[in-house]
Each structure stands twice: as structure tokens, then as C-alpha cells.
Design a protein around this motif. Structure first.
Motif, short mmCIF file in Angstrom:
data_model
loop_
_atom_site.label_atom_id
_atom_site.label_comp_id
_atom_site.label_asym_id
_atom_site.label_seq_id
_atom_site.Cartn_x
_atom_site.Cartn_y
_atom_site.Cartn_z
N HIS A 14 19.04 12.56 -5.43
CA HIS A 14 19.31 11.34 -4.67
C HIS A 14 20.47 10.60 -5.31
O HIS A 14 20.59 10.55 -6.53
N PHE A 20 13.83 5.26 -2.81
CA PHE A 20 12.42 5.58 -2.98
C PHE A 20 12.26 6.88 -3.77
O PHE A 20 11.34 7.02 -4.57
N ASN A 21 13.17 7.81 -3.56
CA ASN A 21 13.10 9.06 -4.32
C ASN A 21 13.23 8.81 -5.81
O ASN A 21 12.54 9.44 -6.62
N PRO A 105 15.05 13.79 -0.67
CA PRO A 105 14.88 13.41 0.73
C PRO A 105 15.08 14.65 1.59
O PRO A 105 16.00 15.44 1.32
N LEU A 106 14.26 14.85 2.59
CA LEU A 106 14.44 16.00 3.49
C LEU A 106 15.73 15.82 4.27
O LEU A 106 15.93 14.79 4.92
N TYR A 107 16.65 16.76 4.16
CA TYR A 107 17.92 16.72 4.90
C TYR A 107 17.98 17.93 5.82
O TYR A 107 17.88 19.07 5.35
N TRP A 108 18.15 17.69 7.10
CA TRP A 108 18.28 18.79 8.06
C TRP A 108 17.16 19.82 7.87
O TRP A 108 17.43 21.02 7.77
N THR A 151 10.72 11.69 4.07
CA THR A 151 11.29 12.02 5.39
C THR A 151 11.76 10.74 6.09
O THR A 151 11.36 9.63 5.72
N GLY A 152 12.56 10.94 7.13
CA GLY A 152 12.94 9.82 7.98
C GLY A 152 11.86 9.59 9.02
O GLY A 152 11.46 8.46 9.30
N VAL A 195 9.58 6.73 4.77
CA VAL A 195 9.53 5.69 3.72
C VAL A 195 10.40 4.46 4.00
O VAL A 195 10.12 3.38 3.49
N ASP A 200 6.34 -2.57 2.67
CA ASP A 200 6.47 -2.41 1.22
C ASP A 200 5.14 -2.03 0.57
O ASP A 200 5.09 -1.17 -0.31
N ARG A 203 4.50 1.58 0.76
CA ARG A 203 5.31 2.35 -0.21
C ARG A 203 4.71 2.26 -1.60
O ARG A 203 4.62 3.25 -2.32
N VAL A 204 4.26 1.06 -1.96
CA VAL A 204 3.62 0.89 -3.27
C VAL A 204 2.36 1.76 -3.33
O VAL A 204 2.09 2.41 -4.35
#
Ligand SMILES: Cc1cc2nc3c(=O)[nH]c(=O)nc-3n(C[C@H](O)[C@H](O)[C@H](O)COP(=O)(O)OP(=O)(O)OC[C@H]3O[C@@H](n4cnc5c(N)ncnc54)[C@H](O)[C@@H]3O)c2cc1C
Length: 278
Positions: A14, A20-21, A105-108, A151-152, A195, A200, A203-204
Motif C-alpha cells: 500500500h 486501512f491496509n 488492497p484487492l486490485y482488479w 476490497t472496495g 473498508v 469507523d 473498521r475498529v
């Protein structure tokens, strides 16, 4: 089982420390150190890791400079200790690690390019696999590995009826094609969905449950893959042995996401170990 004395390698992809990562990586480092682990980190963007394969990945004279074949040249260089310095350094970390955690992060639908490049250059032929040593007989069969990614999209998007399709299918190339291929025992993935789009507190909560999971991570049961002994060798085209197929003929589901034998995919087989699916 004693946790003390174990070594983990976190491979992080990242760009931002406020991400977040990065927070997940911080939690991993802190939680494992607290349990007595030695933690190595490859922060790929921070290191400006070069993800591009080239002739510079070997030192010394190429075997066939006029027809350079990357696999053969890096195999020879690995045997002779002539791989590039940055590859050797990463391979030393892999050698030391009992557990590798890939944080990204997951990309494509896959690994970010910088991490894919780490896989391509560092998990080189000979070091990480060969035709003689692959899958359940791979060089890393005494090590464990885990994908921890964000992920998004929400989790519902990656279900069998979701817009992105079944997450088990997305996981198969990474978990089978990379980790299982090199022999790693693959632990259940840690997936942090959407995420950027959750409150918030949520996420915590994810960070806290990851921290809790890490306490007993070494004792977890890995995901199941078919052992290489279930398959014919090169002359048999690496096909699943007929007798193995026959023992499974009454099963409603295919054995794995990839070896599905034309049947429905075994539900959540890439997400959960057999123990936690029962
Ligand atoms: C090229 C590309 C391809 C992509 N492909 C896909 C795809 O195939 N599938 C898909 O689902 N998504 C995809 N995405 C989306 C991507 O996966 C997400 O943007 C990413 O996973 C979000 O993670 P992040 O760490 O970047 O989050 P960030 O946006 O950095 O962080 C999310 C939130 O967490 C907060 N945060 C940071 N630290 C903490 C902390 N300690 N405690 C609480 N909150 C904290 C941040 O402030 C922010 O509000 C893609 C994105 C790109 C750029």
C-alpha cells in the motif's frame, strides 16, 4: 503448540501510511511480537520494490545471452547464488519465515502489480517450485501463508449471485496458483470488505477481530487442496487419477474450485478450512 520462536514475514502493498491496509499491518506486527514472534516486514512501496522482470535479475554471465530465457537463467542463477541482490534479500526473508502474511488492497480481482512482481521475481523457479517439487510437495510445505486483503465492494457483491461473482473463484488463482503451488499450507483468508464505505466503529471492530485471530493463528487448520499424489505425472498429463475420481463419484460437489469435475463448486472451500465448514 508453542508460538515462541516463530518468524512471520508481512509483505505489504500500500502506498499510504494512513490507509486501512497499513493499519492492518501495524496490528499484525504488534500482535505477533506480543506473542513472541520475530516479525519481518517487506513494505513494498516504501522499499520501492522493483516488480519488473528483466535480465538484471541475474548477475554474472547469462547461459544463453542471445536467447535469454528468464526461467532457465534465473534457475541457474539461483543454483549458483547469482540472483540479483534484492531478490536474494527477499528470498532470505522467505527462508526464515514460518508464516507469510500478504497484506494488500484487492486490485482488479487480484494482487496489486507491485506485489505480483514480488511473487514473480522472488518466488523464482528452483527456489519456490520445480516440476519435481510443486503443490503438496513444494519447497515451502512446512510453512504457512495467508492473504489479508481489503476490497472496495461489499461482501454480498462477491457471492455466487453477486455482481462480481463468487469470492472462492477470485481466491483460487492466488491461493492455489501461487501459495499452494509452492507448497504453503494456506490459512483462511482475512477479507476486510468495503473498508472505505463502513463506519469507523466497524473498521475498529475489524482490526480488533484480526488482532484476536492472530493470537492463535499458528494453530489454525489450513484450507484443503488435493495432494499431488492424487494426480498422474507428466506422462499422464497431470490428470486426476481415475481411482480418485471414482471414490468421489457420489459426492454432490466437485473436489475443489478448479478440479470441479463438472459438478457444483464446493461451497466456501477457498474461504474456510474443512473443519470450520462442517
Ligand atoms: C487499481 C484499483 C483496482 C481495484 N480493484 C478492485 C477490485 O477488483 N475489487 C474491489 O472490490 N475493489 C477494488 N478496488 C478498490 C480497493 O480494493 C479499495 O479501494 C481498497 O481495498 C481500500 O483499502 P485501503 O487500505 O486503500 O483503504 P483506505 O481508503 O486507505 O482506508 C479506508 C478507511 O479506513 C480508515 N482508516 C485507516 N486507518 C484506520 C484505523 N486505524 N482505524 C479505523 N479506520 C482507519 C481511512 O481513514 C479510510 O477512511 C480497486 C482500487 C484500485 C485503485
Amino acid at each position: 503448540m508453542l508460538l515462541e520462536g516463530k518468524t512471520a514475514l508481512i509483505v505489504l502493498a500500500h502506498q499510504e501510511r494512513t490507509s486501512f491496509n497499513y493499519a492492518m499491518k501495524e496490528v499484525t506486527e504488534k500482535a505477533l511480537k506480543k506473542k513472541g514472534w520475530t516479525v519481518l516486514v517487506s513494505d513494498l512501496y516504501e522499499m520501492k520494490f522493483n516488480p519488473v522482470l528483466s535480465r538484471n535479475d541475474i548477475t554474472g554471465k547469462a547461459k544463453e545471452p542471445s536467447r535469454f530465457k528468464y526461467g532457465a537463467e534465473t534457475l541457474a542463477a539461483w543454483k549458483e547464488g547469482r540472483l540479483a541482490k534484492d531478490i536474494k534479500e527477499e528470498q532470505k526473508k522467505v527462508d526464515r519465515a514460518d508464516l507469510i502474511i500478504f497484506q494488500f488492497p484487492l486490485y482488479w480481482f487480484g494482487l496489486p502489480a507491485i506485489m505480483k512482481g514480488w511473487v514473480e521475481r522472488v518466488l523464482s523457479m528452483g527456489f519456490a517450485y520445480s516440476f519435481e517439487t510443486m503443490y503438496s510437495e513444494g519447497p515451502f510445505k512446512n510453512k504457512k501463508a495467508l492473504l489479508s486483503f481489503t476490497t472496495g465492494g461489499p461482501g454480498s457483491m462477491t457471492t455466487p449471485s453477486g455482481l462480481n461473482g463468487d469470492i472462492n473463484v477470485i481466491l483460487w488463482p492466488m491461493q492455489n496458483g501461487i501459495l499452494n503451488f509452492c507448497g504453503f499450507k494456506v490459512l483462511e483468508p482475512q477479507i476486510s470488505y468495503a473498508v472505505a464505505h463502513i463506519p469507523d466503529e466497524a473498521r475498529v471492530g475489524i482490526l480488533q477481530s484480526w488482532e484476536k485471530r492472530l493470537e492463535k493463528i499458528w494453530d489454525e487448520t489450513p484450507i484443503t487442496f488435493l495432494p499431488i499424489q492424487d494426480f498422474e505425472g507428466m506422462t499422464g498429463g497431470f490428470l486426476l487419477k481415475k481411482e480418485v475420481e471414482e471414490t468421489r463419484s457420489d459426492n454432490r460437489y466437485g473436489p475443489t474450485v478448479g478440479q470441479h469435475l463438472g459438478k457444483p463448486l464446493p461451497p466456501d472451500s477457498q474461504l474456510k478450512s474443512e473443519n470450520s465448514r462442517l
